[in-house]
Design an enzyme around this catalytic site. Structure first.
Site, PDB file in Angstrom:
ATOM      1  N   GLY A 102       0.799  -1.223   0.000  1.00  0.00           N
ATOM      2  CA  GLY A 102       0.000   0.000   0.000  1.00  0.00           C
ATOM      3  C   GLY A 102       0.834   1.277   0.000  1.00  0.00           C
ATOM      4  O   GLY A 102       0.297   2.368   0.114  1.00  0.00           O
ATOM      5  N   GLY A 104       3.036   2.046  -2.519  1.00  0.00           N
ATOM      6  CA  GLY A 104       3.409   2.438  -3.879  1.00  0.00           C
ATOM      7  C   GLY A 104       4.509   1.601  -4.526  1.00  0.00           C
ATOM      8  O   GLY A 104       4.848   1.825  -5.691  1.00  0.00           O
ATOM      9  N   TYR A 142      -4.079  -4.102 -11.564  1.00  0.00           N
ATOM     10  CA  TYR A 142      -3.559  -4.057 -12.940  1.00  0.00           C
ATOM     11  C   TYR A 142      -4.443  -3.190 -13.851  1.00  0.00           C
ATOM     12  O   TYR A 142      -3.938  -2.501 -14.741  1.00  0.00           O
ATOM     13  CB  TYR A 142      -3.429  -5.476 -13.501  1.00  0.00           C
ATOM     14  CG  TYR A 142      -2.312  -6.245 -12.839  1.00  0.00           C
ATOM     15  CD1 TYR A 142      -0.978  -5.883 -13.047  1.00  0.00           C
ATOM     16  CD2 TYR A 142      -2.568  -7.309 -11.986  1.00  0.00           C
ATOM     17  CE1 TYR A 142       0.056  -6.560 -12.427  1.00  0.00           C
ATOM     18  CE2 TYR A 142      -1.528  -8.002 -11.357  1.00  0.00           C
ATOM     19  CZ  TYR A 142      -0.221  -7.616 -11.592  1.00  0.00           C
ATOM     20  OH  TYR A 142       0.800  -8.279 -10.974  1.00  0.00           O
TER      21      TYR A 142
HETATM   22  C1  LIG Z   1      -0.801  -6.612  -5.504  1.00  0.00           C
HETATM   23  C2  LIG Z   1       0.440  -5.968  -4.934  1.00  0.00           C
HETATM   24  C3  LIG Z   1       1.623  -6.270  -5.817  1.00  0.00           C
HETATM   25  C4  LIG Z   1       0.197  -4.429  -4.881  1.00  0.00           C
HETATM   26  O1  LIG Z   1       1.387  -3.800  -4.408  1.00  0.00           O
HETATM   27  P1  LIG Z   1       1.330  -2.514  -3.459  1.00  0.00           P
HETATM   28  O2  LIG Z   1       2.682  -1.970  -3.323  1.00  0.00           O
HETATM   29  O3  LIG Z   1       0.598  -2.842  -2.228  1.00  0.00           O
HETATM   30  O4  LIG Z   1       0.428  -1.546  -4.354  1.00  0.00           O
HETATM   31  P2  LIG Z   1       0.499   0.039  -4.403  1.00  0.00           P
HETATM   32  O5  LIG Z   1       0.782   0.580  -3.042  1.00  0.00           O
HETATM   33  O6  LIG Z   1       1.377   0.470  -5.495  1.00  0.00           O
HETATM   34  O7  LIG Z   1      -1.020   0.325  -4.769  1.00  0.00           O
HETATM   35  C5  LIG Z   1      -1.412   1.089  -5.857  1.00  0.00           C
HETATM   36  C6  LIG Z   1      -2.892   1.206  -5.837  1.00  0.00           C
HETATM   37  O8  LIG Z   1      -3.484  -0.060  -6.109  1.00  0.00           O
HETATM   38  C7  LIG Z   1      -4.359  -0.398  -5.066  1.00  0.00           C
HETATM   39  N1  LIG Z   1      -4.193  -1.823  -4.786  1.00  0.00           N
HETATM   40  C8  LIG Z   1      -3.121  -2.423  -4.282  1.00  0.00           C
HETATM   41  N2  LIG Z   1      -3.344  -3.739  -4.139  1.00  0.00           N
HETATM   42  C9  LIG Z   1      -4.591  -3.943  -4.571  1.00  0.00           C
HETATM   43  C10 LIG Z   1      -5.396  -5.064  -4.681  1.00  0.00           C
HETATM   44  N3  LIG Z   1      -4.995  -6.267  -4.289  1.00  0.00           N
HETATM   45  N4  LIG Z   1      -6.639  -4.899  -5.190  1.00  0.00           N
HETATM   46  C11 LIG Z   1      -7.083  -3.671  -5.553  1.00  0.00           C
HETATM   47  N5  LIG Z   1      -6.364  -2.567  -5.477  1.00  0.00           N
HETATM   48  C12 LIG Z   1      -5.134  -2.708  -4.998  1.00  0.00           C
HETATM   49  C13 LIG Z   1      -3.949   0.410  -3.865  1.00  0.00           C
HETATM   50  O9  LIG Z   1      -5.064   0.651  -3.006  1.00  0.00           O
HETATM   51  C14 LIG Z   1      -3.437   1.677  -4.486  1.00  0.00           C
HETATM   52  O10 LIG Z   1      -4.492   2.561  -4.739  1.00  0.00           O
HETATM   53  P3  LIG Z   1      -4.424   4.095  -4.219  1.00  0.00           P
HETATM   54  O11 LIG Z   1      -3.205   4.684  -4.883  1.00  0.00           O
HETATM   55  O12 LIG Z   1      -5.713   4.675  -4.679  1.00  0.00           O
HETATM   56  O13 LIG Z   1      -4.272   3.996  -2.750  1.00  0.00           O
HETATM   57  C15 LIG Z   1       0.697  -6.422  -3.470  1.00  0.00           C
HETATM   58  O14 LIG Z   1      -0.457  -6.216  -2.713  1.00  0.00           O
HETATM   59  C16 LIG Z   1       1.138  -7.872  -3.338  1.00  0.00           C
HETATM   60  O15 LIG Z   1       2.324  -8.159  -3.363  1.00  0.00           O
HETATM   61  N6  LIG Z   1       0.191  -8.814  -3.141  1.00  0.00           N
HETATM   62  C17 LIG Z   1       0.522 -10.222  -2.914  1.00  0.00           C
HETATM   63  C18 LIG Z   1       1.063 -10.864  -4.122  1.00  0.00           C
HETATM   64  C19 LIG Z   1       0.136 -10.794  -5.301  1.00  0.00           C
HETATM   65  O16 LIG Z   1      -1.044 -11.095  -5.199  1.00  0.00           O
HETATM   66  N7  LIG Z   1       0.678 -10.374  -6.456  1.00  0.00           N
HETATM   67  C20 LIG Z   1      -0.065 -10.160  -7.679  1.00  0.00           C
HETATM   68  C21 LIG Z   1      -0.138 -11.371  -8.544  1.00  0.00           C
HETATM   69  S1  LIG Z   1       1.311 -11.631  -9.528  1.00  0.00           S
END
Ligand SMILES: CC(C)(COP(=O)(O)OP(=O)(O)OC[C@H]1O[C@@H](n2cnc3c(N)ncnc32)[C@H](O)[C@@H]1OP(=O)(O)O)[C@@H](O)C(=O)NCCC(=O)NCCS
Length: 178
Positions: A102, A104, A142
Site C-alpha cells: 500500500g 506504492g 492491474y
Molecule cells: C498486488 C500488490 C503487488 C500491490 O502492491 P502494493 O505496493 O501494495 O500496491 P500500491 O501501493 O502500489 O497500490 C497502488 C494502488 O493499487 C491499489 N491496490 C493495491 N493492491 C490492490 C489489490 N490487491 N486490489 C485492488 N487494489 C489494490 C492500492 O489501493 C493503491 O491505490 P491508491 O493509490 O488509490 O491507494 C501487493 O499487494 C502484493 O504483493 N500482493 C501479494 C502478491 C500478489 O497477489 N501479487 C499479484 C499477482 S502476480
C-alpha cells in the site's frame, strides 16, 4: 528511496521475503536464481537504499506468445494485427513484502516492468504485455494501469504495447512537471 535492480545472489537476502502468497515467496527463495541461470526468466528486486540487501518487492519477466484469437477482436482490428501467434512480454510474478504494502512499491515495480518490456519491444518487437493476476482481488491493481482481461472472468490480462508507451509518456510528463 526505492531502487530496482536485477536479483544478485551475493547481495540480496531473498529468504526473509514474505508477501502473503506462499508460491510467490517460494519462487524468490528457491527458484528465481535458477530460472535466470537457465535463461527462463529474469527477476528484478526493489530494495530500500537504507539497506540494499533487503528485498521489499520483486517481479519476474520473460517473453511469451500471444494468440491473436485470444485477444478481443476490437483490439486485433484496431491494431491491424495478423491472425496468428504474436510476440509479447510476460510479467510472470509481481509481489511486495507485507511490511510495505500500500506504499506504492507495487506500482513503481509495475511501471518499471512496463518500461523494460517496451525497451525490449523497441529492440526485437512485441505487441503486448501479459500478466497473470493470481487472484480476482488483484485484478483492479492491474486495471488501474490499463491492463484488460483476455476474457470476462479471466485472471490473465494484457495491455497493447502502444498503450504502454502512451502511459509511460504520461508518467514521464508528470515526473518532469514535478
Ligand atoms: C498486488 C500488490 C503487488 C500491490 O502492491 P502494493 O505496493 O501494495 O500496491 P500500491 O501501493 O502500489 O497500490 C497502488 C494502488 O493499487 C491499489 N491496490 C493495491 N493492491 C490492490 C489489490 N490487491 N486490489 C485492488 N487494489 C489494490 C492500492 O489501493 C493503491 O491505490 P491508491 O493509490 O488509490 O491507494 C501487493 O499487494 C502484493 O504483493 N500482493 C501479494 C502478491 C500478489 O497477489 N501479487 C499479484 C499477482 S502476480
Amino acid at each position: 528511496v526505492i531502487i530496482i535492480e536485477s536479483l544478485q545472489k551475493n547481495k540480496h537476502h531473498r529468504l526473509a521475503f514474505r508477501c502473503g502468497n506462499e508460491a510467490l515467496d517460494r519462487f524468490l527463495h528457491e527458484h528465481a536464481h535458477q530460472a535466470v541461470a537457465k535463461g527462463l526468466s529474469k527477476t528484478y528486486v526493489a530494495i530500500d537504499e537504507v539497506d540494499e540487501t533487503n528485498i521489499v518487492g520483486y517481479y519476474t519477466v520473460t517473453t511469451c506468445e500471444v494468440e491473436a484469437g485470444e485477444l478481443p477482436l476490437s483490439i486485433v482490428r484496431m491494431l491491424k494485427l495478423p491472425h496468428h501467434k504474436l510476440p509479447g512480454s510476460l510479467v510472470a510474478r509481481l509481489a511486495v513484502c507485507e511490511s510495505v504494502k500500500g506504499m506504492g512499491v507495487g506500482s513503481l515495480m509495475l511501471l518499471d516492468a512496463m518500461a523494460r518490456c517496451a525497451r525490449v519491444a523497441d529492440e526485437i518487437g512485441g505487441v503486448a504485455i501479459v500478466v497473470d493476476a493470481l487472484e480476482e482481488d488483484v485484478v483492479p491493481f492491474y486495471e488501474r494501469f490499463g491492463f484488460m482481461r483476455f476474457e470476462p472472468a479471466s485472471l490473465r490480462l494484457f495491455i497493447p504495447m502502444a498503450s504502454v508507451r502512451e502511459i509511460l509518456d504520461i508518467v514521464e510528463g508528470q515526473r518532469v512537471a514535478g
